[in-house]
Design an enzyme around this catalytic site. Sequence first.
Site, mmCIF file in Angstrom:
data_model
loop_
_atom_site.group_PDB
_atom_site.id
_atom_site.type_symbol
_atom_site.label_atom_id
_atom_site.label_comp_id
_atom_site.label_asym_id
_atom_site.label_seq_id
_atom_site.Cartn_x
_atom_site.Cartn_y
_atom_site.Cartn_z
ATOM 1 N N ASN A 1 22.391 10.860 11.815
ATOM 2 C CA ASN A 1 23.264 9.727 12.117
ATOM 3 C C ASN A 1 24.021 10.041 13.398
ATOM 4 O OD1 ASN A 1 24.687 11.787 10.654
ATOM 5 N ND2 ASN A 1 26.387 10.366 10.361
ATOM 6 N N HIS A 2 24.658 9.035 13.979
ATOM 7 C CA HIS A 2 25.268 9.206 15.309
ATOM 8 C C HIS A 2 26.721 8.741 15.253
ATOM 9 C CE1 HIS A 2 25.239 10.215 19.379
ATOM 10 N NE2 HIS A 2 24.461 9.281 19.900
ATOM 11 N N VAL A 3 27.656 9.708 15.263
ATOM 12 C CA VAL A 3 29.062 9.344 15.071
ATOM 13 C C VAL A 3 29.963 9.744 16.233
ATOM 14 C CG1 VAL A 3 28.945 9.324 12.550
ATOM 15 C CG2 VAL A 3 29.459 11.477 13.733
#
Length: 719
Positions: A35-37
């Site tokens: 995921n990309h946070v």
Amino acid sequence: MLLGFFRLLFKGLYRVRLTGDTQALYQQKVLITPNHVSFLDGILLALFLPVRPVFAVYTSISQRWFMRALTPIIDFVPLDPTKPMSIKHLVRLIEQGRPVVIFPEGRISVSGSLMKIYDGAAFVAAKSQATIVPLRIEGAELTPFSRLKGLVKRRLFPRIQLHLLPPTHLPMPEAPRARDRRKIAGEMLHQIMMEARMAVRPRETLYESLLAAQDRFGARKPCVEDINFQPDTYRKLLTKTLFVARILEKYSQPGEKIGLMLPNAGISAAVIFGAIARGRIPAMMNYTAGVKGLSSAIAAAELNTIFTSRTFLDKGKLWHLPEQLTQVRWVFLEDLKGDITLADKLWIFAHLLAPRLAQVKQQPEDAAMILFTSGSEGNPKGVVHSHKSLLSNVEQIKTIADFTANDRFMSALPLFHSFGLTVGLLTPLLTGAEVFLYPSPLHYRVVPELVYDRNCTVLFGTSTFLANYARFANPYDFYRLRYVVAGAEKLQESTKQLWQDKFGLRILEGYGVTECAPVVSINVPMAAKVGTVGRILPGMDARLLAMPGIDQGGRLQLKGPNIMKGYLRVENPGVLEAPAAENQHGEMEAGWYDTGDIVTFDEQGYVRIQGRAKRFAKIAGEMISLEMVEQVALGASPDKMHATAIKQDASKGEALVLFTTDNELTREALLRYARQHGVPELAVPRDIRWLKQLPVLGSGKPDYVTLKNMVDEAETTHE
């Protein structure tokens, strides 16, 4: 050397921890899908993964100066989604044995939830037949390098965890066109990413989840408001929770089931969390069930004490309940203030400094709350939920819906209703959103006005309630709404069209059952289909049990972390009946729950509800859905209420009885509508009975038990 220095620096600042089995990273063909946070994500993976992967970076990012500066520690290839050759280059790299990292979301999350998943990453996985290793980055979203400013309490150096999930594969979908194959692959990868989020949810109790929300969103963040118009912050809610927790100890024992008969109000949230913190199990009493229904609930759960409010009983005209239900002790919240002592105040103050110490020893799998079924098909049953089942459902909702701390929920469904409890209280509290608790969904003029006045962005209710809100609302009342969710009963076409025409808003229909805490499936902006109730939530398994006489679909059976611990029945008080369902071989399987609903799945996984298995009539050998009969009646008479029951028939086995509030509705009108819409004539009742008002339950659903009794009494009298 440089890599080692940065690894030590990041480990010291962020206490980075890599968890999971790293062996999958050493397989021949590997695709890592995190995921990309935050802007730190790529650096974190380059520093702490035991392999040196190649990162796919969009050309708009790869050409910036800081990417050139990172070249010594990061291998990357530019990715242009408009050029097929860049996709083919990634496939070749994987086939050559280089681990590749692709962020399937393509951008940093601005909501804290999963963003949309690009098909390109999925197509690379399917084309190369790589082993997919999902990876969850937790904690980096709290840094100043995220895009969640104003949505979370940001800090300089939060703890960061990198969770490696079990590897999986994504087969190349079968479809005639490449575009369709890419789309299907993208949906499959999206499911993998959602399952990954569910897999790393924290093991905690409801009280611990409240403390975690306070830590994540800030103690001074407003979270609950009611008709007193005095918003409570997380800190203030915690103070009230500790106050109630301390006082409840004087009226109950650890592990005791206690009844709560309270309105939608801020203090009710404090009572729920306070009771749970001290090891009591709140049983949410349905005050609309009447003396008989409440007596069954009290007996099933073996309750000795019910906590309520004098003000609530006054305003709700409910004093007849404590007067007649004398088998339990009634304790009024207004009387508790006088019981507070100096020692209690010192205890509360001390535990405000160390709130985790206020919780007695509990496990997430322990019983947390008891809800009661509506009793629409018999005596109410106690549904025992654990901390795990309730929090799993909240996490499932957060996984598919982009609720944030900027949202404001309007919650008018009662807290004794599973929909009102999970979606109306727990979900906003644990996502940082603010919730306005209103004591009655029946105030059709007031609720729209409050939605407007309090700038609410999320509204949910039954189809009946939403239709009435729309009738009385000003076209501008709902200008801030971005989620309108219908559940608990079938969404009527007229209601959906009214909202679209008057407010320009799409109602998202969902499906749930109390036993599943309650949400099972729901349409969301990212995945919605007209005429369905959405897809089954991530983390759940679903299967259909074939039913004799029903050609399409079958009985829906479910298994997952949000399934109840079991039933409490009045016939066997206090004894927990764990969930089990009969499989296709006629064997009972533990852990599965049979919903009793007949559903179908389409090729994309969307669910269509056909009706209750118990609500089918066998007429002349044909299975007729009573819900279909009611839809015919609604089509012929859309502004009235209708409900169907069954009576015995000597010639056809069973016959239909239609109860309606339309005294002008005729069989001819029903036949006309049925023929126009391809409904068989067997589904058109001959016995039509007019009622000034249909009997309904507190949830707004028709009271089918009462209607069936009316049919039986009439038949007995006739005989």
